[in-house]
Design an enzyme around this catalytic site. Structure first.
Site, PDB file in Angstrom:
ATOM      1  N   SER A 158       0.802  -1.218   0.000  1.00  0.00           N
ATOM      2  CA  SER A 158       0.000   0.000   0.000  1.00  0.00           C
ATOM      3  C   SER A 158       0.838   1.273   0.000  1.00  0.00           C
ATOM      4  O   SER A 158       1.669   1.463  -0.879  1.00  0.00           O
ATOM      5  CB  SER A 158      -0.952  -0.041   1.192  1.00  0.00           C
ATOM      6  OG  SER A 158      -1.894   0.965   1.082  1.00  0.00           O
ATOM      7  N   HIS A 159       0.678   2.089   1.043  1.00  0.00           N
ATOM      8  CA  HIS A 159       1.350   3.394   1.093  1.00  0.00           C
ATOM      9  C   HIS A 159       2.770   3.287   1.642  1.00  0.00           C
ATOM     10  O   HIS A 159       3.468   4.287   1.715  1.00  0.00           O
ATOM     11  CB  HIS A 159       0.534   4.321   1.985  1.00  0.00           C
ATOM     12  CG  HIS A 159       0.303   3.723   3.333  1.00  0.00           C
ATOM     13  ND1 HIS A 159      -0.537   2.640   3.512  1.00  0.00           N
ATOM     14  CD2 HIS A 159       0.835   3.985   4.526  1.00  0.00           C
ATOM     15  CE1 HIS A 159      -0.514   2.287   4.774  1.00  0.00           C
ATOM     16  NE2 HIS A 159       0.309   3.081   5.427  1.00  0.00           N
ATOM     17  N   ASP A 171      -2.734   6.325  -3.349  1.00  0.00           N
ATOM     18  CA  ASP A 171      -1.583   5.675  -2.713  1.00  0.00           C
ATOM     19  C   ASP A 171      -0.983   4.580  -3.588  1.00  0.00           C
ATOM     20  O   ASP A 171      -1.362   4.410  -4.749  1.00  0.00           O
ATOM     21  CB  ASP A 171      -1.984   5.118  -1.345  1.00  0.00           C
ATOM     22  CG  ASP A 171      -2.859   3.888  -1.446  1.00  0.00           C
ATOM     23  OD1 ASP A 171      -3.583   3.758  -2.458  1.00  0.00           O
ATOM     24  OD2 ASP A 171      -2.825   3.044  -0.533  1.00  0.00           O
ATOM     25  N   ASP A 223      -1.238   1.349  -3.954  1.00  0.00           N
ATOM     26  CA  ASP A 223      -2.075   0.359  -4.636  1.00  0.00           C
ATOM     27  C   ASP A 223      -3.418   0.924  -5.082  1.00  0.00           C
ATOM     28  O   ASP A 223      -4.298   0.167  -5.506  1.00  0.00           O
ATOM     29  CB  ASP A 223      -2.282  -0.871  -3.746  1.00  0.00           C
ATOM     30  CG  ASP A 223      -2.955  -0.538  -2.430  1.00  0.00           C
ATOM     31  OD1 ASP A 223      -2.801   0.608  -1.957  1.00  0.00           O
ATOM     32  OD2 ASP A 223      -3.636  -1.411  -1.867  1.00  0.00           O
ATOM     33  N   ASP A 240      -5.957   2.403  -3.487  1.00  0.00           N
ATOM     34  CA  ASP A 240      -7.220   2.303  -2.752  1.00  0.00           C
ATOM     35  C   ASP A 240      -7.473   3.498  -1.839  1.00  0.00           C
ATOM     36  O   ASP A 240      -8.580   3.671  -1.340  1.00  0.00           O
ATOM     37  CB  ASP A 240      -7.328   0.971  -1.985  1.00  0.00           C
ATOM     38  CG  ASP A 240      -6.192   0.739  -1.002  1.00  0.00           C
ATOM     39  OD1 ASP A 240      -5.313   1.620  -0.891  1.00  0.00           O
ATOM     40  OD2 ASP A 240      -6.181  -0.324  -0.360  1.00  0.00           O
ATOM     41  N   ARG A 241      -6.448   4.339  -1.617  1.00  0.00           N
ATOM     42  CA  ARG A 241      -6.671   5.520  -0.768  1.00  0.00           C
ATOM     43  C   ARG A 241      -6.794   6.784  -1.613  1.00  0.00           C
ATOM     44  O   ARG A 241      -6.370   6.804  -2.767  1.00  0.00           O
ATOM     45  CB  ARG A 241      -5.491   5.719   0.184  1.00  0.00           C
ATOM     46  CG  ARG A 241      -5.312   4.607   1.164  1.00  0.00           C
ATOM     47  CD  ARG A 241      -4.245   4.983   2.165  1.00  0.00           C
ATOM     48  NE  ARG A 241      -4.079   3.902   3.123  1.00  0.00           N
ATOM     49  CZ  ARG A 241      -3.503   4.042   4.298  1.00  0.00           C
ATOM     50  NH1 ARG A 241      -3.011   5.225   4.651  1.00  0.00           N
ATOM     51  NH2 ARG A 241      -3.384   3.022   5.118  1.00  0.00           N
ATOM     52  N   LYS A 301     -11.581  -0.370  -0.640  1.00  0.00           N
ATOM     53  CA  LYS A 301     -11.657   1.070  -0.789  1.00  0.00           C
ATOM     54  C   LYS A 301     -11.099   1.424  -2.161  1.00  0.00           C
ATOM     55  O   LYS A 301     -10.368   0.637  -2.749  1.00  0.00           O
ATOM     56  CB  LYS A 301     -10.920   1.777   0.337  1.00  0.00           C
ATOM     57  CG  LYS A 301      -9.494   1.324   0.606  1.00  0.00           C
ATOM     58  CD  LYS A 301      -9.017   1.944   1.909  1.00  0.00           C
ATOM     59  CE  LYS A 301      -7.555   1.644   2.181  1.00  0.00           C
ATOM     60  NZ  LYS A 301      -7.379   0.417   2.979  1.00  0.00           N
TER      61      LYS A 301
HETATM   62  C1  VG1 Z   1      -3.847   1.386   8.284  1.00  0.00           C
HETATM   63  C2  VG1 Z   1      -5.046   2.292   8.423  1.00  0.00           C
HETATM   64  C3  VG1 Z   1      -6.321   1.518   8.201  1.00  0.00           C
HETATM   65  C4  VG1 Z   1      -6.266   0.824   6.833  1.00  0.00           C
HETATM   66  C5  VG1 Z   1      -5.013  -0.008   6.728  1.00  0.00           C
HETATM   67  C6  VG1 Z   1      -4.838  -0.615   5.353  1.00  0.00           C
HETATM   68  O1  VG1 Z   1      -3.896   0.366   9.250  1.00  0.00           O
HETATM   69  O2  VG1 Z   1      -5.058   2.910   9.697  1.00  0.00           O
HETATM   70  O3  VG1 Z   1      -7.426   2.379   8.295  1.00  0.00           O
HETATM   71  O4  VG1 Z   1      -7.381   0.000   6.650  1.00  0.00           O
HETATM   72  O5  VG1 Z   1      -3.859   0.797   6.996  1.00  0.00           O
HETATM   73  O6  VG1 Z   1      -4.900   0.352   4.342  1.00  0.00           O
HETATM   74  P1  VG1 Z   1      -3.072   0.416  10.627  1.00  0.00           P
HETATM   75  O7  VG1 Z   1      -3.332  -0.898  11.303  1.00  0.00           O
HETATM   76  O8  VG1 Z   1      -1.639   0.643  10.267  1.00  0.00           O
HETATM   77  O9  VG1 Z   1      -3.614   1.589  11.385  1.00  0.00           O
HETATM   78  V1  VG1 Z   1      -3.942   0.213   2.950  1.00  0.00           V
HETATM   79  O10 VG1 Z   1      -4.246   1.457   1.833  1.00  0.00           O
HETATM   80  O11 VG1 Z   1      -2.471   0.289   3.696  1.00  0.00           O
HETATM   81  O12 VG1 Z   1      -4.306  -1.299   2.393  1.00  0.00           O
HETATM   82 CO    CO Z   2      -3.573   1.181  -0.037  1.00  0.00          CO
END
Ligand code: VG1
Ligand code: CO
Length: 543
Positions: free
Chosen positions: A113-114, A277, A279, A281-282, A376
């Site tokens: 992801s990010h 981001d 992937d 989704d954000r 998302k």
């Molecule tokens: C974080 C975010 C959460 C999100 C998750 C995955 O998790 O707070 O809201 O669903 O990332 O998003 P955490 O446990 O680090 O707070 V993504 O775009 O990284 O798949």
């Molecule tokens: Co993501």
């Protein structure tokens, strides 16, 4: 081509977190590591014999190598078909859509992801179920259990499979189908939104900047915003996905998307700014001189979604993760629809969406989406905003002011303390947890505690229970703080502190969020004794 059964032994630490398994890339590249995890997934879903799988990732370093391994293992397991994005590319929402559209037996999405990418940065892999959504906890628990007892994995020995040419080829008995990663997704967006109105908006001189952050949404945004909707060439910046995302964090927030923020706050700001981001989704939404918090964006989208064709008949309900602000709840009350509060992570929205309880969902971490897929969806949020801007004729700033005037404003901020020693982070949470029963009625930093508990969730559809999902403390006057540990980091522990304060007085709708949240931030510090326990006096990231 030769089928190999490789002897292996379980590897520690393969417990998937908030969103699949994330580790340092070198860990994933270690001997048998990726293979073990993939075999554990296959075993946990009863094998892949005769099944079809969607496979793709965000293009980060090791994406291409990992996909070759997964394909050879799927073929070894007897899978019938692998649907792969060209070049190994699929955004998370596009993968979710493909899984659903092709009625496949699930998918493997390669992304952290990010988190930054590269040999010394992060890699990740998650399994999505046939509904297109991230595996729920009972499935990830099974994957973990399988990974602990593994003694062999199956793989085919062969040369690399060509993933750059569209079309079908055979790998042992499995068909490898390489598809355009953008086409199906773009077609779905056209179904959901009023492309004519958005096209007219751009034709009328409306200007935006979309920052793809050298991550996966570049090709999607160019095809949809520039080619289909007529936004000028150059609207999408940093549009070419790079294995290391150009060295940055592909995290769409005011810190990591600073160039975009500076542009939008400066004298030459276009009408609208957005970013996505790693992937895809954000999303980050910013108007001219006006940053929209993800919690506010969720509330505004819920309130105005009826302006887009797909939501013209109204919403069945809304859902937000617990730390997300209650702004959307206030919209739900006025719409007369239910509002659900779930633990952090998109997997908890899956049942609500499948059962038709909720239409739009969101998280404070810049994730928003609807029942069109089971993830998302960054570009979806951007397009819904564009549709609303086109249909209302208002600016982002006007829309937000109108929204707050009607519903009040939930001032909101998240403070992240990163790279904390795990023992210290655990101590902060444990101390707070012990103190919870004694807090109500106490006055801290001038605020009186009105509620204090640890969030647990019972899924209204399947009755499954998730405990230990964050500590929440409410204060008189609608202020709140939430504490939880991140489940996605790869370096030590990250403590997240979520601050919220509601203001409904018409004279209090345009205040500085940091000022409004100061007392609750102070109370959070005193209650958690964070500085004493971790040695940290200020957060690493404020969003
Ligand atoms: C974080 C975010 C959460 C999100 C998750 C995955 O998790 O707070 O809201 O669903 O990332 O998003 P955490 O446990 O680090 O707070 V993504 O775009 O990284 O798949
Ligand atoms: Co993501």
């Amino acid at each position: 081509m030769k089928l190999l059964s490789v002897a292996t032994s379980p590897i520690d630490g393969q417990k998937p977190g908030t969103s699949g398994l994330r580790k340092k890339t070198r860990v994933f590249m270690g001997r048998h590591y990726l293979e073990n995890y993939v075999q554990a997934i296959f075993n946990a879903i009863g094998g892949v014999q005769g099944k079809s799988l969607v496979i793709g990732g965000d293009g980060r370093y090791f994406n291409d190598r990992a996909i070759q391994v997964i394909l050879r293992m799927a073929a070894a397991g007897g899978a019938a078909r692998a649907i792969v994005g060209q070049g190994g590319i699929l955004s998370t929402p596009a993968a979710s859509h493909l899984i659903r559209k092709r009625h496949s037996d699930g998918g493997l999405i390669l992304s952290a992801s990010h988190n930054p990418g590269g040999p010394d940065e992060d890699f990740g892999l998650k399994y999505n179920t046939p509904n297109g959504g991230p595996a729920p906890e009972h499935v990830t628990d099974r994957i973990y259990a399988e990974s602990q007892g593994l003694s062999t994995y199956q793989i085919i020995e062969t040369t690399d499979i060509d993933l750059d040419t569209l079309g079908q080829s055979a790998l042992a008995g499995m068909i490898v189908e390489v598809v355009d990663p953008v086409a199906d997704y773009a077609a779905m967006m056209q179904q959901l939104f009023d492309f004519e109105a958005i096209r007219a908006l751009f034709a009328g001189g409306f200007r935006m900047r979309f920052d793809a952050m050298h991550a996966v949404t570049g090709p999607y945004a160019k095809a949809i915003l520039e080619d289909a909707l007529g936004a000028p060439q150059g609207t999408v910046v940093n549009a070419v996905p790079l294995p290391d995302f150009g060295g940055g964090h592909p995290d769409p927030n005011p810190i990591w998307a600073k160039d975009l923020m500076n542009l939008m706050m400066g004298p030459d700001a276009p009408d609208f700014g957005a970013a996505s981001d790693g992937d895809g989704d954000r999303n980050m939404i910013v108007g001219r001189g006006c940053y929209v918090t993800p919690s506010d964006s969720l509330a505004l989208l819920a309130a105005q979604a009826h302006l887009a064709p797909a939501y013209a008949k109204g919403l069945k309900g809304v859902a937000r993760s617990m730390p997300t602000s209650a702004a959307v709840d206030r919209v739900a009350v006025s719409l007369g629809i239910p509002a659900y509060e779930t633990p952090t992570g998109w997997k908890f929205f899956g049942n609500l969406l499948d059962a038709g309880h909720a239409t739009i969902c969101g998280e404070e971490s810049a994730g928003t989406g609807s029942d069109h897929v089971r993830e998302k969806d960054g570009l979806w949020a951007v397009l819904l905003w564009l549709n609303i801007l086109a249909a209302s004729g208002k600016s982002v700033d006007e829309l937000m002011r109108d929204h707050w005037a009607r519903y009040g404003r939930n001032y909101y901020s998240r403070h992240d303390y990163e790279g904390i020693a795990k023992a210290a982070a655990d101590a902060v949470i444990e101390n707070l947890r012990m103190a919870l029963p004694t807090l109500v009625g106490r006055t801290v930093a001038g605020l009186t505690v009105s509620s204090a508990d640890e969030f647990g969730y019972e899924d209204p559809v399947d009755g499954s229970v998730s405990t230990g999902q964050g500590l929440r403390i409410g204060f008189d006057g609608g202020q709140r703080v939430v504490f939880r540990l991140s489940g996605t980091g790869t370096d030590g522990a990250t403590i997240r502190i979520y601050l919220e304060a509601l203001r409904t007085d018409p004279d209090h709708l345009a205040l500085d969020p940091a000022d409004v949240l100061k007392p609750v931030a102070q109370a959070a510090g005193e209650l958690s004794r964070l500085a004493a326990l971790t040695g940290r006096t200020s957060p690493d990231v404020i969003t």
